[in-house]
Design a protein around this motif. Structure first.
Motif, PDB file in Angstrom:
ATOM      1  N   SER A  59    -104.099  39.107 -41.077  1.00  0.00           N
ATOM      2  CA  SER A  59    -102.946  39.903 -41.528  1.00  0.00           C
ATOM      3  C   SER A  59    -101.777  38.936 -41.717  1.00  0.00           C
ATOM      4  O   SER A  59    -101.870  37.754 -41.368  1.00  0.00           O
ATOM      5  CB  SER A  59    -102.589  40.966 -40.493  1.00  0.00           C
ATOM      6  OG  SER A  59    -102.284  40.345 -39.260  1.00  0.00           O
TER       7      SER A  59
ATOM      8  N   TRP B  41    -100.962  48.311 -39.089  1.00  0.00           N
ATOM      9  CA  TRP B  41    -102.291  48.728 -39.561  1.00  0.00           C
ATOM     10  C   TRP B  41    -102.994  49.560 -38.485  1.00  0.00           C
ATOM     11  O   TRP B  41    -103.636  50.553 -38.773  1.00  0.00           O
ATOM     12  CB  TRP B  41    -103.165  47.503 -39.871  1.00  0.00           C
ATOM     13  CG  TRP B  41    -102.759  46.747 -41.099  1.00  0.00           C
ATOM     14  CD1 TRP B  41    -101.735  47.047 -41.946  1.00  0.00           C
ATOM     15  CD2 TRP B  41    -103.382  45.566 -41.603  1.00  0.00           C
ATOM     16  NE1 TRP B  41    -101.678  46.116 -42.949  1.00  0.00           N
ATOM     17  CE2 TRP B  41    -102.669  45.197 -42.768  1.00  0.00           C
ATOM     18  CE3 TRP B  41    -104.448  44.779 -41.199  1.00  0.00           C
ATOM     19  CZ2 TRP B  41    -103.008  44.082 -43.530  1.00  0.00           C
ATOM     20  CZ3 TRP B  41    -104.794  43.661 -41.941  1.00  0.00           C
ATOM     21  CH2 TRP B  41    -104.078  43.311 -43.097  1.00  0.00           C
TER      22      TRP B  41
ATOM     23  N   ILE C 206    -107.328  50.130 -45.243  1.00  0.00           N
ATOM     24  CA  ILE C 206    -105.896  49.885 -44.994  1.00  0.00           C
ATOM     25  C   ILE C 206    -105.509  48.485 -45.479  1.00  0.00           C
ATOM     26  O   ILE C 206    -104.543  48.305 -46.221  1.00  0.00           O
ATOM     27  CB  ILE C 206    -105.583  50.060 -43.480  1.00  0.00           C
ATOM     28  CG1 ILE C 206    -105.820  51.515 -43.063  1.00  0.00           C
ATOM     29  CG2 ILE C 206    -104.154  49.630 -43.164  1.00  0.00           C
ATOM     30  CD1 ILE C 206    -105.815  51.757 -41.564  1.00  0.00           C
TER      31      ILE C 206
END
Ligand SMILES: Cc1ncc(COP(=O)(O)O)c(C=O)c1O
Length: 391
Positions: free
Chosen positions: A88, A97, A261
């Protein structure tokens, strides 16, 4: 026109930051003992720019989990499977998330008190709410989670996740082995996901070996978060990751949903992602250097504020970048911090910024360069000694 969740905007300015800005505009020197930006403290590995120019940086090959070669290097470094990892842009993004993954509007996330003050916003922006679990301090043993209280909270139907910070910021306390076993068992029993923030885990200060990661959790659902922000003092590179562990049927479902996501944003930049295989081999040496500074500053603080007749007390600090100091309560914590800044130029964050229950706590950043740290601590002690006469 605006959402309720954006209403907190503009509320972060406080009297201390306003005074700091005023002094800065007046050209006054500030000895910033609250400095948590590692770059501003001269902490940065050498040769970073060269790692950001890998040829792959020019290709666009989207992968919602992050580039395979980067995850392979990370998996080898962590000793886990590539399949357990998601890259990420930061740990903060990984939190967002996970709150998307776990929470419906109004669901609750348990976070520690005292703790890092970002969770309310991170949760609120995902329409979730934070609920605090207490940590108690007993000197000199240190911090403990109030486990009976935590059990009641975990059992509440709206609670979806429990956040552990290992070690916690600002208390510097790791989750103890007995707390760990109880918490893993509770989370499994009440179907609550465990999110373990391990960004400071390797910065163990009182011993060489850091306590184990939670990444070997085999029951329930567990997410361990880390990233370059603290491991290599490079928050500007924007690269974090999560490692997923737990019961196979739960981890498989979580990974599938997280793919959606992560794929919606594809937020990790190619340059830090492809630099990762070159950066990970540097972590051990780099952390050793930073730990040395943290330990020097901790020892200096013990010397300056210690002594049998001292009105100060250093709270036990096992790891991380922050030291909590109990100061003489001549006045409110806020007034003390404001006057200290105005009269000496020393900036500290008062404990209430982190929701410390006890009054009279200052949080000192241990990453400040050693000379500056000692000078500020000595000046602070002198100022407090003169304080009753100045008041
Ligand atoms: C405990 C903790 N977790 C996460 C972060 C943020 O990390 P990142 O820069 O990866 O979002 C911080 C920042 O200070 C922190 O104290």
């Amino acid at each position: 026109m605006f959402s309720d969740k954006s209403a907190a905007a503009g509320t972060s300015s406080n009297q201390l930051s306003q005074l700091q800005e005023k002094l800065r505009l007046e050209g006054k020197t500030i000895l910033n003992l609250a400095q948590s930006n590692p770059g501003a403290c001269g902490l940065m590995p050498a040769g970073i720019l060269e790692t950001l120019t890998q040829p792959e940086v020019l290709q666009y090959t989207p992968d919602c989990r992050g580039a395979l070669n980067s995850r392979q290097a990370l998996a080898a470094w962590l000793g886990c499977s590539v399949d357990d990892l998601f890259l990420s842009a930061s740990t903060s993004e990984a939190y967002s998330w996970l709150f998307k993954l776990l929470c419906n509007p109004g669901d609750q996330i348990l976070v520690p008190h005292p703790g890092y003050p970002l969770f309310e916003h991170l949760a609120g922006l995902e329409n979730a709410t934070t609920r605090y679990y207490r940590m108690d301090y007993i000197h000199p043993a240190g911090w403990r989670i109030d486990l009976p209280e935590l059990e009641k909270q975990v059992a509440e139907p709206d609670v979806k996740a429990l956040v552990l910070i290992h070690p916690n910021n600002p208390t510097g306390s790791y989750i103890q082995a007995d707390e760990r076993n109880t918490i893993i068992e509770l989370c499994e029993r009440y179907k609550v996901a465990l999110i373990v923030d391990e960004v400071f885990r390797l910065y163990k200060l009182d011993e060489a070996t850091a306590p184990a990661s939670f990444a070997d959790t085999r029951s329930g659902l567990c997410f361990c978060l880390n990233g370059l922000s603290k491991l290599l003092c490079l928050p500007q590179l924007k690269l974090g990751w999560m490692q997923i562990s737990g019961a196979p049927e739960l981890t498989a479902e979580a990974k599938l949903r997280l793919e959606l996501i992560a794929d919606t944003y594809l937020s990790v930049g190619a340059a830090p992602m492809h630099a990762l295989p070159l950066l990970l081999p540097r972590v051990a040496d780099f952390i050793a250097g930073v730990r040395w500074r943290l330990q020097q500053n901790l020892a200096a603080a013990a010397l300056i504020f210690g002594g049998d007749d001292s009105p100060f007390r250093l709270l036990r600090c096992e790891g991380g970048w922050t030291l909590l100091l109990a100061v003489p309560r001549y006045s409110s914590e806020e007034e003390l911090a404001l006057r200290l800044l105005e009269e000496t130029g020393i900036l500290v964050h008062p404990g209430y910024f982190f929701d410390c229950e006890q009054e009279g706590i200052f949080a000192l950043s241990l990453i400040v360069p050693e000379e500056q740290f000692s000078l500020a601590c000595r000046k602070m002690r002198q100022w407090f000694e003169a304080f009753p006469h100045n008041f």
